[in-house]
Design a protein around this motif. Structure first.
Motif, short mmCIF file in Angstrom:
data_model
loop_
_atom_site.label_atom_id
_atom_site.label_comp_id
_atom_site.label_asym_id
_atom_site.label_seq_id
_atom_site.Cartn_x
_atom_site.Cartn_y
_atom_site.Cartn_z
N TYR A 49 10.06 52.20 39.04
CA TYR A 49 11.29 52.66 38.38
C TYR A 49 12.48 51.84 38.84
O TYR A 49 12.67 51.59 40.02
CB TYR A 49 11.48 54.14 38.72
CG TYR A 49 12.87 54.71 38.53
CD1 TYR A 49 13.33 55.06 37.27
CD2 TYR A 49 13.70 54.93 39.63
CE1 TYR A 49 14.60 55.62 37.10
CE2 TYR A 49 14.96 55.49 39.48
CZ TYR A 49 15.41 55.84 38.20
OH TYR A 49 16.65 56.39 38.05
N GLU A 50 13.29 51.42 37.87
CA GLU A 50 14.53 50.71 38.16
C GLU A 50 15.69 51.59 37.70
O GLU A 50 15.73 52.00 36.54
CB GLU A 50 14.57 49.37 37.42
CG GLU A 50 15.71 48.47 37.82
CD GLU A 50 15.64 47.95 39.24
OE1 GLU A 50 16.71 47.83 39.88
OE2 GLU A 50 14.53 47.68 39.71
N PRO A 51 16.61 51.95 38.59
CA PRO A 51 17.68 52.88 38.23
C PRO A 51 18.75 52.25 37.34
O PRO A 51 19.80 51.81 37.80
CB PRO A 51 18.25 53.32 39.58
CG PRO A 51 17.95 52.19 40.51
CD PRO A 51 16.67 51.60 40.03
N ASN A 52 18.45 52.19 36.05
CA ASN A 52 19.41 51.73 35.05
C ASN A 52 19.51 52.79 33.96
O ASN A 52 18.55 53.51 33.68
CB ASN A 52 18.97 50.39 34.44
CG ASN A 52 19.02 49.25 35.44
OD1 ASN A 52 19.98 49.12 36.19
ND2 ASN A 52 17.98 48.44 35.47
N TYR A 53 20.66 52.86 33.32
CA TYR A 53 20.85 53.87 32.28
C TYR A 53 20.04 53.55 31.03
O TYR A 53 19.91 52.38 30.63
CB TYR A 53 22.33 53.95 31.89
CG TYR A 53 23.23 54.59 32.91
CD1 TYR A 53 22.84 55.75 33.59
CD2 TYR A 53 24.49 54.04 33.19
CE1 TYR A 53 23.69 56.34 34.52
CE2 TYR A 53 25.34 54.63 34.11
CZ TYR A 53 24.93 55.78 34.78
OH TYR A 53 25.76 56.36 35.70
N TYR A 92 10.99 57.39 48.61
CA TYR A 92 9.91 56.96 47.73
C TYR A 92 10.49 56.26 46.50
O TYR A 92 9.97 55.23 46.04
CB TYR A 92 9.08 58.16 47.28
CG TYR A 92 7.86 58.46 48.13
CD1 TYR A 92 6.73 57.66 48.06
CD2 TYR A 92 7.83 59.56 48.98
CE1 TYR A 92 5.59 57.93 48.81
CE2 TYR A 92 6.71 59.85 49.74
CZ TYR A 92 5.59 59.03 49.65
OH TYR A 92 4.48 59.31 50.41
N THR A 93 11.55 56.82 45.98
CA THR A 93 12.17 56.23 44.79
C THR A 93 12.98 54.99 45.12
O THR A 93 12.84 53.94 44.48
CB THR A 93 13.07 57.27 44.10
OG1 THR A 93 12.29 58.41 43.74
CG2 THR A 93 13.72 56.69 42.86
N ALA A 94 13.83 55.08 46.14
CA ALA A 94 14.70 53.95 46.48
C ALA A 94 13.92 52.76 46.99
O ALA A 94 14.26 51.61 46.69
CB ALA A 94 15.73 54.39 47.52
N CYS A 95 12.88 53.00 47.78
CA CYS A 95 12.18 51.91 48.46
C CYS A 95 10.96 51.40 47.70
O CYS A 95 10.52 50.27 47.94
CB CYS A 95 11.74 52.35 49.86
SG CYS A 95 13.11 52.85 50.92
N ALA A 96 10.38 52.22 46.83
CA ALA A 96 9.16 51.79 46.15
C ALA A 96 9.19 52.03 44.64
O ALA A 96 8.20 51.77 43.97
CB ALA A 96 7.94 52.51 46.76
N PHE A 105 22.91 57.71 41.53
CA PHE A 105 22.55 57.90 42.95
C PHE A 105 21.55 56.85 43.40
O PHE A 105 21.74 56.20 44.44
CB PHE A 105 21.98 59.31 43.13
CG PHE A 105 21.32 59.56 44.45
CD1 PHE A 105 22.09 59.78 45.60
CD2 PHE A 105 19.93 59.60 44.57
CE1 PHE A 105 21.47 60.01 46.83
CE2 PHE A 105 19.32 59.84 45.79
CZ PHE A 105 20.10 60.05 46.92
N TYR A 106 20.51 56.65 42.62
CA TYR A 106 19.49 55.68 43.03
C TYR A 106 19.96 54.23 42.86
O TYR A 106 19.51 53.34 43.60
CB TYR A 106 18.18 55.93 42.27
CG TYR A 106 17.45 57.14 42.81
CD1 TYR A 106 16.94 57.13 44.10
CD2 TYR A 106 17.33 58.29 42.06
CE1 TYR A 106 16.30 58.24 44.62
CE2 TYR A 106 16.68 59.42 42.58
CZ TYR A 106 16.17 59.38 43.86
OH TYR A 106 15.55 60.49 44.37
N ARG A 107 20.88 54.00 41.94
CA ARG A 107 21.47 52.66 41.84
C ARG A 107 22.26 52.33 43.10
O ARG A 107 22.16 51.22 43.64
CB ARG A 107 22.38 52.60 40.62
CG ARG A 107 23.04 51.25 40.37
CD ARG A 107 22.07 50.27 39.76
NE ARG A 107 21.35 49.48 40.75
CZ ARG A 107 20.17 48.90 40.50
NH1 ARG A 107 19.59 49.01 39.32
NH2 ARG A 107 19.58 48.19 41.42
N VAL A 108 23.03 53.30 43.58
CA VAL A 108 23.81 53.10 44.79
C VAL A 108 22.87 52.87 45.98
O VAL A 108 23.11 51.97 46.80
CB VAL A 108 24.73 54.32 45.04
CG1 VAL A 108 25.34 54.25 46.44
CG2 VAL A 108 25.84 54.37 43.99
#
Length: 546
Positions: free
Chosen positions: A538-542, A173-177, A82-85
């Motif tokens: 945080y970087e949305p990677n597995y 907060y997660t997606a933008c920062a 979700f956050y990667r997208v």
């Protein structure tokens, strides 16, 4: 086997936990180690391939509400994806996960409800708030967004259906920062609703009584604050979409006691001031050259006014001189000294001037350089208003900031068309590009997402004790500095959303610097603060589980 002869799930837990799930991206080694063989199709996809699948399905949806439901379902089953997208397609996703679609989602919340997000605390549970917060599975909470649902965007009282707002804000907060999802907690406090339609809706799942007020209300908020201090010490609390009756009071009561801010008052102020600073780069003027007339004198409007006053004082004006540059109209007309029974937050802007009932008359009498709409009154910036602004100013500033789009004081097309293409326009919700007399305009969105995620990241990174006015002023200046000449040529006074993680990181550095300078940080200052801030993101990677 369990004593009820029901098999105890093992590997399947990895698939059903959205924080752990990788879906078809689990590797052969992970499937061996975690007992996943047979529970997934045999083929293995990369995350990039999964993103392609998501986007294909997303773009086949027929409405933004369907897209919203699709994205929240993705978040419920695979948080990392979700956050990667979001990170990869933020410009496309922002109007769906945030305004304007989040407003519609809140209106439909009780009808589209799938899985709960966050914590609901209710007046029925008075005395048990600390116990309830202990039920939240993530114990390292660092930021809470809380609403009581009384003033959801420009839509009014939506009760517990307002939960879409804190959940959406924390997604940003997660997606933008890059604030880790496990650090985020959305909260709705249910004190009832005055929305008769909700009270009569058989599907509504909040308290159906009228809103609790007075000492009983204050005691519920106090209990919640104390419960947070007990369970999640040093957590940032963002007050969101509280009504005017409570928003100012709660901010003034708690801002010096805990680490807290009100996004509607302070975040909106910062993004609006950033737009003015950027506009000054276009016109060659100074902030102190401006006379600003607000349509709407609630928490957003006076919050903007207060921060503009701070900015003008930084440029050498006295407080009284700066306040005389800011004028307000409310539902009864121009705010002036001769009016009786003004709310306390309006008194500082009640100037000695003739009273005008109608906004157009106030515009003609004051001849402002800028009009800022924070009223929720759709199309209140009429053609006569905008033509008058163009008559007084070579480059009139027109900010129609009310959300959602249906509540905007004017459209981008109206602002440009009725000022001969000379307006410097910004809105709270997005508008499509406009062509006026052969010139293309891509209007900028005064989106709070440019401000609050970076503020939160800076505060969390240095574990600041309080959020100060200087932090929002610094954030406004940093955001304005990020607007490029290419943005200006398109008519935008905000940077592209695709740059927002970079913007948030730079704002966070400025915020942390102020925290250290003011003695508010509670950890030692890193030798390289910018690198330290970025290391927290945080970087949305597995992850690899094998």
């Amino acid at each position: 086997m369990s004593e009820n002869n029901i098999p105890v799930a093992q590997g399947i837990n990895w698939i059903y936990d959205p924080a752990l799930n990788k879906g078809t991206a689990f590797t052969e080694e992970e499937r061996d180690a975690l007992g996943l063989h047979g529970l997934l199709p045999p083929g293995i996809n990369t995350m990039s391939e999964q993103v392609l699948r998501v986007m294909g399905n997303y773009r086949r949806k027929r409405s933004d509400l369907e897209r919203y439901i699709f994205l929240t379902a993705l978040q419920d089953r695979n948080q990392t994806l979700f956050y990667r997208v979001l990170a990869d397609y933020l410009e496309e996703m922002m109007p769906v996960i945030y305004t304007p679609t989040v407003g519609l989602a809140c209106q439909e919340y009780v009808h589209i409800f799938r899985r709960p997000k966050g914590v609901f605390v209710s007046a029925k549970n008075k005395g048990r708030f600390s116990e309830i917060l202990k039920n939240w599975p993530n114990k390292n909470v660092r930021v809470i967004v809380i609403t009581d649902g009384e003033r959801i965007l420009g839509l009014g009282d939506l009760g517990v259906a307002g939960m879409g707002i804190p959940a959406g804000k924390l997604s940003l907060y997660t997606a933008c920062a890059g604030i880790h999802p496990s650090w985020c907690l959305p909260v709705t406090i249910d004190v009832g609703t005055n929305n008769v339609d909700l009270q009569n809706d058989p599907l509504y799942f909040g308290m159906r009584n009228s809103r609790i007020r007075g000492e009983e209300y204050d005691s519920l908020i106090e209990e919640f604050i104390m419960a947070v201090e007990e369970n999640f010490p040093n957590t940032l609390i963002q007050f969101e979409d509280f009504g005017n009756l409570n928003a100012f009071r709660l901010l003034n009561k708690y801002r010096s006691r805990i680490c807290a801010f009100n996004d509607d008052i302070q975040g909106t102020a910062s993004v609006a001031l950033a737009g003015i600073y950027a506009a000054m780069r276009m016109t060659g003027q100074k902030l102190t050259d401006q006379k600003i007339l607000f349509l709407g004198a609630g928490e957003a409007g006076t919050g903007i006014g207060d921060l503009i006053v701070s900015g003008m004082m930084d440029e050498g004006m006295t407080e009284q001189e700066a306040r005389l540059k800011c004028w307000f109209t409310d539902s009864r007309g121009l705010v002036v000294k001769s009016r009786e029974k003004l709310a306390e937050h309006k008194l500082a802007y009640a100037h000695d001037f003739e009273y005008h009932q109608y906004f157009i008359d106030a515009v003609k009498a004051l001849k402002p350089t800028a009009i800022i709409g924070v009223s929720g009154q759709a199309r209140a910036f009429t053609q006569p208003v905008l033509e008058a602004m163009a008559e007084f100013n070579e480059r009139p500033l027109v900010f129609a900031l009310s959300n959602p789009t249906s509540s905007a004081e004017c459209t981008a097309k109206e602002a440009y068309a009725w000022t001969g293409g000379r307006a410097i326009f910004a809105s709270g919700s997005p508008f499509e590009p406009v062509n006026i007399a052969g010139r293309n305009f891509e209007p900028g969105q005064g989106n709070n997402a440019y401000i609050f995620p970076g503020i939160g990241l800076g505060v969390i990174a240095c574990k600041a004790r309080h959020v100060t006015n200087e932090m929002f002023l610094a954030a406004a200046r940093e955001l304005a500095d990020k607007v490029s000449e290419k943005d200006f040529k398109k008519g935008s006074i905000y940077p592209r959303l695709k740059k927002i993680r970079e913007v948030s990181a730079d704002i966070a550095v400025k915020v942390a610097e102020i925290a250290y300078d003011q003695g508010l940080a509670t950890i030692d200052r890193p030798a390289d603060l910018p690198s330290f801030i970025r290391s927290q993101m945080y970087e949305p990677n597995y992850r690899n589980y094998a």
